[in-house]
Scaffold this active site. Structure first.
Site, PDB file in Angstrom:
ATOM      1  N   SER A  27      -4.181  -7.064   0.310  1.00  0.00           N
ATOM      2  CA  SER A  27      -3.746  -5.701  -0.255  1.00  0.00           C
ATOM      3  C   SER A  27      -2.713  -5.957  -1.890  1.00  0.00           C
ATOM      4  O   SER A  27      -3.078  -4.989  -2.431  1.00  0.00           O
ATOM      5  CB  SER A  27      -3.403  -4.709   0.827  1.00  0.00           C
ATOM      6  OG  SER A  27      -1.856  -5.564   0.787  1.00  0.00           O
TER       7      SER A  27
ATOM      8  N   LYS B  49       4.534  -5.093  -7.113  1.00  0.00           N
ATOM      9  CA  LYS B  49       3.168  -4.389  -6.016  1.00  0.00           C
ATOM     10  C   LYS B  49       4.463  -2.757  -5.631  1.00  0.00           C
ATOM     11  O   LYS B  49       4.901  -2.907  -5.579  1.00  0.00           O
ATOM     12  CB  LYS B  49       3.346  -5.050  -5.210  1.00  0.00           C
ATOM     13  CG  LYS B  49       1.880  -4.455  -4.104  1.00  0.00           C
ATOM     14  CD  LYS B  49       2.242  -5.029  -2.609  1.00  0.00           C
ATOM     15  CE  LYS B  49       1.086  -4.628  -1.590  1.00  0.00           C
ATOM     16  NZ  LYS B  49       0.889  -6.009  -0.790  1.00  0.00           N
TER      17      LYS B  49
ATOM     18  N   SER C 127      -1.615 -10.489   2.643  1.00  0.00           N
ATOM     19  CA  SER C 127      -2.394 -10.197   1.726  1.00  0.00           C
ATOM     20  C   SER C 127      -1.277  -9.979  -0.066  1.00  0.00           C
ATOM     21  O   SER C 127      -1.561  -9.668  -0.867  1.00  0.00           O
ATOM     22  CB  SER C 127      -1.757  -8.358   1.804  1.00  0.00           C
ATOM     23  OG  SER C 127      -2.791  -7.357   2.691  1.00  0.00           O
TER      24      SER C 127
HETATM   25  N1  GLN Z   1      -6.038  -7.786   5.513  1.00  0.00           N
HETATM   26  C1  GLN Z   1      -4.710  -7.314   6.427  1.00  0.00           C
HETATM   27  C2  GLN Z   1      -5.163  -5.332   6.875  1.00  0.00           C
HETATM   28  O1  GLN Z   1      -5.497  -5.006   6.139  1.00  0.00           O
HETATM   29  C3  GLN Z   1      -3.581  -7.403   5.770  1.00  0.00           C
HETATM   30  C4  GLN Z   1      -2.708  -6.755   4.835  1.00  0.00           C
HETATM   31  C5  GLN Z   1      -1.666  -6.804   4.481  1.00  0.00           C
HETATM   32  O2  GLN Z   1      -1.235  -7.991   4.745  1.00  0.00           O
HETATM   33  N2  GLN Z   1      -1.089  -5.870   4.192  1.00  0.00           N
HETATM   34  O3  GLN Z   1      -4.211  -5.241   7.598  1.00  0.00           O
END
Ligand code: GLN
Length: 477
Positions: free
Chosen positions: A154, A79, A178
């Site tokens: 994400s 990532k 994410s």
């Molecule tokens: N969807 C969540 C957010 O927007 C989780 C994001 C993540 O785990 N990095 O914060």
């Protein structure tokens, strides 16, 4: 043999035995990426040259009889918020568009030590803030199973490259879901380890008390294999744990006989798609048939989790993102007549809309007068949420529930409705607040798309989750 259909473990064993060269393996994935990536946008950077050089080095080590690591020659995607020495690390932000780290994150160092070949860096929501990859400065990724749908986020790019088989395995990061949510959207396996199980050194921080790095793979065995490599204490991350790393692979086939599995009733309430519910219930009965006992448990504070998360995560993000000021890192505005103008313009031009929204929310909840009402209160409720889980784990060894409430929605469907987007994190966020591990794996279908079944466990019980995951996976093949 189609090389890109092989799992990371199969690739490792074929490369080790000389049946396949690392060069051929890496070439096969690079060729496929060249074809698929323009359409699915899973990779932001593909390491065409360096990956082939690394592969050739592994091949020559093998032919000269040198001892090799357990991932020798296997291509892995990372990532793009995880630092890779000499490889651009953008966090999918204009702010870091041209930033190339001078060091590897500990997880990357560990992968390299075991012989893995870094094949590319994957797309994400800017600074990991989002659930769809639509917040990427470089455009959204597309779900390989249905390009009109979100791949989740994400770590959407990591799930995409694994599902599209342009990489056999990837690393993601999980702050509120994410790793698990995109894995569920794309029909692959994702594991968020216990907070502290894996070093965060070199992970670009979003919310430091919640962030954790973990694997996204095509099967449970590969998730165990990658966790084995990346887990462990790290003097460079004071929040990493000295807890001994078990032999996950060795214990993987131990089954679930005698385990108590809890179904948290709040995770099966209103808003849950019927087909998703049915798939999770069938996965639960697979465990029951394999000798587990199913019981109903309660996590009564679940309804507060999303609100608590969006206070704590934004507060921490505000502080972590203060470093992007046009002086120390990355993008710098040309409109810089004074220092304050430089700061303001750099941040206005360098960050996307969602990141700005989070910085504003975070500053608000930390500001005097609101700190007690929001930030302090959220920390108190976080403790209560942790106690909810402790009580549940007095009654059972693990929990089974959905990863996301519905099949992945359409690209564009929720971009203008951040609140409804935030609410779709309902089943993943609590695990980050409590610090416990969560595994998602595909089982059954809803609306023609795979359903993610989520297994949650006590801190440092990844071994149990992986064992149960393997039992469910075998039943779905
Ligand atoms: N969807 C969540 C957010 O927007 C989780 C994001 C993540 O785990 N990095 O914060």
């Amino acid at each position: 043999m189609n090389i890109t259909d092989l799992s990371a473990q199969e690739l490792a064993s074929k490369i080790k035995s000389g049946q396949l060269s690392s060069t051929d393996a890496v070439k096969a994935f690079l060729d496929r990426a060249e074809k698929e990536n323009p359409a699915n946008n899973g990779f932001l950077t593909i390491c065409n040259k360096s990956a082939l050089i690394e592969a050739a080095n592994i091949d020559s080590d093998i032919s000269s009889g040198k001892s090799i690591g357990i991932l020798a020659g296997v291509p892995i995607a990372i990532k793009d918020n995880i630092s890779t020495k000499g490889i651009r690390t953008t966090c999918a932000s204009k702010m870091l568009e041209n930033y190339t780290p001078v060091f590897d994150a500990t997880v990357v160092e560990k992968l390299r030590k075991e012989g893995a070949v870094i094949i590319g860096k994957t797309n994400l929501d800017e600074f990991a803030m989002g659930s769809t990859t639509e917040n990427s400065y470089f455009g959204p990724s597309k779900n390989p199973l249905d390009p009109s749908r979100i791949p989740g986020g994400s770590s959407g790019g990591s799930a995409v490259v694994v599902a599209a088989k342009t990489a056999p395995a990837a690393l993601g990061s999980d702050t509120g879901g994410s790793i698990r949510q995109p894995a569920a959207c794309c029909g692959v396996v994702g594991l968020k380890p216990t907070y502290g199980r894996v070093s965060r050194y070199g992970l670009v921080a979003f919310a430091s008390s919640l962030d954790q790095i973990g694997p996204i793979t095509n099967n449970v065995t590969d998730a165990a294999l990658l966790l084995q490599v990346i887990a462990g204490d790290d003097p460079r991350d004071s929040t990493s744990s000295p807890e001994k790393v078990p032999d996950y692979l060795n214990k993987l086939a131990n089954g679930v006989n005698g385990l108590k599995v809890g179904l948290p009733k709040e995770y099966f309430a209103d808003g849950l798609n019927k087909e998703v519910k049915n798939a999770v219930m069938s996965a639960a009965s697979v465990l029951e048939k394999a000798g587990a006992e199913l019981i109903e448990v309660s996590l009564p504070l679940t309804e507060y989790a999303v609100a608590v998360y969006y206070v704590i995560a934004t507060a921490e993000a505000t502080s972590n993102l203060a470093r992007y000021d046009g002086v120390k890192y990355g993008f710098r505005s040309k409109k810089d007549n004074s220092l304050s103008e430089l700061y303001a313009n750099t941040r206005s031009e360098g960050f996307g809309a969602e990141v700005k929204r989070r910085i504003m929310l975070g500053n608000y909840v930390l500001s005097s007068g609101y700190y007690d009402a929001y930030y302090h209160k959220a920390q108190q409720v976080r403790t209560l949420l942790q106690q909810d889980f402790s009580k549940a784990f007095n009654e059972c060894d693990m929990l089974i529930c959905p990863t996301i409430p519905t099949p992945p929605f359409l690209i564009g469907e929720k971009v203008d409705d951040p609140l409804s987007m935030y609410l779709s994190d309902i089943y993943t966020i609590s695990a980050n607040l409590a610090g416990i591990p969560g595994l998602t794996l595909p089982f059954g279908k809803a609306g023609g798309m795979p359903v993610g079944v989520q297994l949650l466990g006590r801190s440092f019980s990844e071994e149990i989750l992986l064992r149960a995951g393997l039992v469910i996976e075998k039943a779905s093949i």
